[in-house]
Design an enzyme around this catalytic site. Structure first.
Site, PDB file in Angstrom:
ATOM      1  N   THR A  74      97.665  39.947  96.157  1.00  0.00           N
ATOM      2  CA  THR A  74      98.288  40.229  94.854  1.00  0.00           C
ATOM      3  C   THR A  74      97.287  40.216  93.824  1.00  0.00           C
ATOM      4  O   THR A  74      96.980  41.430  93.252  1.00  0.00           O
ATOM      5  CB  THR A  74      99.580  39.403  94.437  1.00  0.00           C
ATOM      6  OG1 THR A  74     100.411  39.366  95.365  1.00  0.00           O
ATOM      7  CG2 THR A  74     100.044  39.737  93.203  1.00  0.00           C
ATOM      8  N   ASN A 153     103.716  47.085 105.467  1.00  0.00           N
ATOM      9  CA  ASN A 153     104.568  45.480 105.784  1.00  0.00           C
ATOM     10  C   ASN A 153     105.693  45.644 106.179  1.00  0.00           C
ATOM     11  O   ASN A 153     106.439  44.605 106.873  1.00  0.00           O
ATOM     12  CB  ASN A 153     104.223  44.628 104.519  1.00  0.00           C
ATOM     13  CG  ASN A 153     104.782  45.195 103.157  1.00  0.00           C
ATOM     14  OD1 ASN A 153     104.515  46.436 102.870  1.00  0.00           O
ATOM     15  ND2 ASN A 153     106.020  44.678 102.520  1.00  0.00           N
ATOM     16  N   GLN A 181      98.220  43.548 105.872  1.00  0.00           N
ATOM     17  CA  GLN A 181      98.893  43.437 107.098  1.00  0.00           C
ATOM     18  C   GLN A 181      98.012  43.835 108.597  1.00  0.00           C
ATOM     19  O   GLN A 181      98.270  43.541 109.391  1.00  0.00           O
ATOM     20  CB  GLN A 181     100.171  44.401 107.145  1.00  0.00           C
ATOM     21  CG  GLN A 181     101.302  43.904 106.275  1.00  0.00           C
ATOM     22  CD  GLN A 181     101.895  42.684 106.831  1.00  0.00           C
ATOM     23  OE1 GLN A 181     101.765  42.383 107.963  1.00  0.00           O
ATOM     24  NE2 GLN A 181     102.666  41.939 105.860  1.00  0.00           N
ATOM     25  N   SER A 201      94.235  38.927 102.417  1.00  0.00           N
ATOM     26  CA  SER A 201      95.118  37.858 102.283  1.00  0.00           C
ATOM     27  C   SER A 201      94.915  36.658 103.428  1.00  0.00           C
ATOM     28  O   SER A 201      95.306  37.164 104.693  1.00  0.00           O
ATOM     29  CB  SER A 201      96.384  37.964 101.748  1.00  0.00           C
ATOM     30  OG  SER A 201      96.898  36.744 101.585  1.00  0.00           O
ATOM     31  N   ALA A 202      94.421  35.519 103.415  1.00  0.00           N
ATOM     32  CA  ALA A 202      94.268  34.630 104.589  1.00  0.00           C
ATOM     33  C   ALA A 202      95.411  34.206 105.306  1.00  0.00           C
ATOM     34  O   ALA A 202      95.494  34.029 106.446  1.00  0.00           O
ATOM     35  CB  ALA A 202      93.410  33.351 104.050  1.00  0.00           C
ATOM     36  N   HIS A 203      96.693  33.865 104.442  1.00  0.00           N
ATOM     37  CA  HIS A 203      97.668  33.442 105.074  1.00  0.00           C
ATOM     38  C   HIS A 203      98.481  34.491 105.834  1.00  0.00           C
ATOM     39  O   HIS A 203      99.605  34.257 106.697  1.00  0.00           O
ATOM     40  CB  HIS A 203      98.632  33.024 103.993  1.00  0.00           C
ATOM     41  CG  HIS A 203      99.693  33.714 103.057  1.00  0.00           C
ATOM     42  ND1 HIS A 203     100.844  34.546 103.599  1.00  0.00           N
ATOM     43  CD2 HIS A 203      99.283  34.602 102.166  1.00  0.00           C
ATOM     44  CE1 HIS A 203     101.451  35.228 102.607  1.00  0.00           C
ATOM     45  NE2 HIS A 203     100.554  35.295 101.741  1.00  0.00           N
ATOM     46  N   THR A 242      86.776  28.305  89.222  1.00  0.00           N
ATOM     47  CA  THR A 242      86.271  27.575  90.182  1.00  0.00           C
ATOM     48  C   THR A 242      86.812  27.613  91.709  1.00  0.00           C
ATOM     49  O   THR A 242      88.047  27.867  91.725  1.00  0.00           O
ATOM     50  CB  THR A 242      86.589  25.933  90.007  1.00  0.00           C
ATOM     51  OG1 THR A 242      85.916  25.474  88.566  1.00  0.00           O
ATOM     52  CG2 THR A 242      85.767  24.920  91.115  1.00  0.00           C
ATOM     53  N   CYS A 328     109.561  39.799  99.141  1.00  0.00           N
ATOM     54  CA  CYS A 328     109.821  39.776  97.696  1.00  0.00           C
ATOM     55  C   CYS A 328     110.984  40.434  97.302  1.00  0.00           C
ATOM     56  O   CYS A 328     111.491  40.212  96.271  1.00  0.00           O
ATOM     57  CB  CYS A 328     108.755  40.687  97.123  1.00  0.00           C
ATOM     58  SG  CYS A 328     107.000  40.353  98.110  1.00  0.00           S
TER      59      CYS A 328
HETATM   60  C1  LIG Z   1     101.823  39.889 101.700  1.00  0.00           C
HETATM   61  C2  LIG Z   1     101.470  41.073 101.297  1.00  0.00           C
HETATM   62  C3  LIG Z   1     100.713  41.051  99.743  1.00  0.00           C
HETATM   63  C4  LIG Z   1     100.623  39.809  99.149  1.00  0.00           C
HETATM   64  O1  LIG Z   1      99.637  39.012  99.490  1.00  0.00           O
HETATM   65  P1  LIG Z   1      99.498  37.556  98.833  1.00  0.00           P
HETATM   66  O2  LIG Z   1      98.109  36.993  99.262  1.00  0.00           O
HETATM   67  O3  LIG Z   1     100.821  36.987  99.224  1.00  0.00           O
HETATM   68  O4  LIG Z   1      99.593  37.730  97.390  1.00  0.00           O
HETATM   69  C5  LIG Z   1     100.490  42.199  99.471  1.00  0.00           C
HETATM   70  N1  LIG Z   1     100.219  43.490  99.992  1.00  0.00           N
HETATM   71  C6  LIG Z   1     100.971  43.463 101.292  1.00  0.00           C
HETATM   72  C7  LIG Z   1     100.987  44.611 102.267  1.00  0.00           C
HETATM   73  C8  LIG Z   1     101.380  42.382 102.072  1.00  0.00           C
HETATM   74  O5  LIG Z   1     101.838  42.330 103.107  1.00  0.00           O
END
Ligand SMILES: *Cc1c(COP(=O)(O)O)cnc(C)c1O
Length: 404
Positions: A74, A153, A181, A201-203, A242, A328
């Site tokens: 994000t 996504n 994704q 995004s790592a998660h 930081t 979301c």
């Molecule tokens: C999950 C997702 C995001 C948001 O990522 P965050 O790291 O959770 O803020 C943005 N774009 C796509 C396509 C996603 O799947």
């Protein structure tokens, strides 16, 4: 088998235990601030951060200096979109995106629109892809940036990044892709695909939550960004604050695992997804896959179960964790804007579920999920007057409904 079975890997993934293992020392023993230049605590933290930068860079074919740490995709999307718009305001005021992008792209674009920028919102075809000729025609002298996602996504449809990148390069506009994704699921290469900015995004690839990165091209062209977070001048002045050292280390470790294991993992995920999809289609009359069945993510399928309300189905299968698409927007009862963007009617959009498998999914889990979904679809349909009419051979599209 763990109940509930988790089939929502596109919303988030668990941290790989090997990733956690590498993060742990950075909470306690080696806790330094990576920006502290005056002692060993800082140097150790900095070395770990730079190692992680290399790991992430290697996964996407970048130079480590081109990787900026953020709090996730994000933030990376906001920085890429608002940062270029502000930096290049003198050159123009026009940006291009598509209607099926994630909210983290759509909303920064809307913000810019409210500030006087012009946004082109490209439509997509029934499989979720923009038309390249339409994209080319939309680019003008005033265009600063094209932002199109690598993989959607909700439906998994892939955009032809290389073609889009080549077109942007030829026209002299910057190309940003939200690759959240796609990272770790399909190969990405910022050089071969002519990408100027990329959000990660790592998660979403077995790293921790709350850490991500923005790839920012350094050469031909050198991309400059107006910082959205001002402060100590970290991350080449583009993103102060930081660093979350354990998170960054985790993201690096996750990137390395993804790079090494992707070839084998992708094939395994594809087989699991195909098995799940085949069973759902075989056992549920009229079920249909949404999006492109060829050029899509290996781990995801979005399926409609006509005459069944998606939210009721999700609530009815408590032993299986799935979603109607986007984490979301799932709080609202609006049908998915992505599915509507494909041209699906409200009915079909409302009856759709996204299933996404991942690193820890097993065949037994997939089979269990298919059985549970099928049983629940059957139960809900038996209570549905629409389904009863269809069984009697009535063509619903010909029915004249009276309204009061
Ligand atoms: C999950 C997702 C995001 C948001 O990522 P965050 O790291 O959770 O803020 C943005 N774009 C796509 C396509 C996603 O799947």
């Amino acid at each position: 088998m763990n109940i509930p079975v988790y089939l929502d890997y596109s919303a988030t993934t668990p941290c790989d235990p090997r990733v956690v293992e590498r993060m742990l020392p950075y909470f306690t023993d080696t806790f330094g601030n990576a920006a502290s230049r005056s002692h060993a605590f800082g140097w150790t933290a900095e070395a770990a951060v730079e190692r992680a930068r290399e790991q992430v860079a290697e996964l996407i074919g970048a130079h480590p200096k081109e990787v900026l740490w953020t709090s996730g995709s994000t933030e990376a999307n906001n920085l890429a979109i608002k940062g270029t718009a502000e930096m290049y305001r003198e050159k123009g005021n026009h940006l291009i995106t598509a209607i099926t992008e994630h909210k983290a792209v759509l909303d920064p674009m809307k913000r810019l629109e409210s500030q006087g920028f012009e946004i082109t919102w490209l439509p997509v075809d029934s499989e979720g892809r923009v038309d390249l000729a339409q994209l080319a025609a939309a680019i003008t002298e005033k265009t600063l940036l094209v932002s199109l996602m690598a993989a959607n996504n909700e439906i998994g449809t892939l955009h032809p990044l290389k073609e889009i990148g080549a077109l942007c390069k030829q026209k002299g506009v910057l190309f940003h892709t939200d690759a959240t994704q796609a990272v770790g699921r399909i190969p990405l290469d910022v050089e071969a695909q002519h990408i100027d900015l990329m959000s990660l995004s790592a998660h979403k690839f077995y790293g921790p939550k709350g850490v991500g990165a923005l790839y920012v091209r350094r050469r031909s062209p050198r991309v400059r960004l107006s910082a959205q977070m001002d402060g100590g001048g970290h991350e080449r002045g583009m993103r102060s604050g930081t660093l979350n050292v354990p998170g960054v280390v985790g993201m690096g470790a996750a990137a390395e695992l993804a790079r090494v294991e992707m070839p084998v993992e992708t094939e395994r995920l594809r087989q699991l997804r195909d098995r799940l999809e085949a069973r759902l289609l075989r056992d549920n009359p009229d079920a249909a896959v949404n999006g492109d069945r060829e050029r899509r993510l290996p781990n995801l399928t979005n399926v409609s179960f006509p005459y069944v309300e998606g939210e009721s189905l999700i609530m009815g299968i408590k032993e299986v964790a799935v979603s109607s698409g986007s984490a979301c927007t799932s709080a609202s009862l609006e049908p998915s804007y992505v599915l509507k963007g494909l041209g699906l009617g409200d009915e079909r959009a409302h009856s759709s579920i996204r299933f996404s498998v991942g690193r820890f999914t097993t065949e037994a889990e997939v089979d269990f999920a298919a059985e549970r979904v099928t049983a629940e679809v059957k139960r809900l349909r038996e209570m549905s007057p629409l389904w009863e009419m269809v069984q009697e051979g009535i063509d619903l599209s010909q029915v004249k409904w009276t309204t009061h």
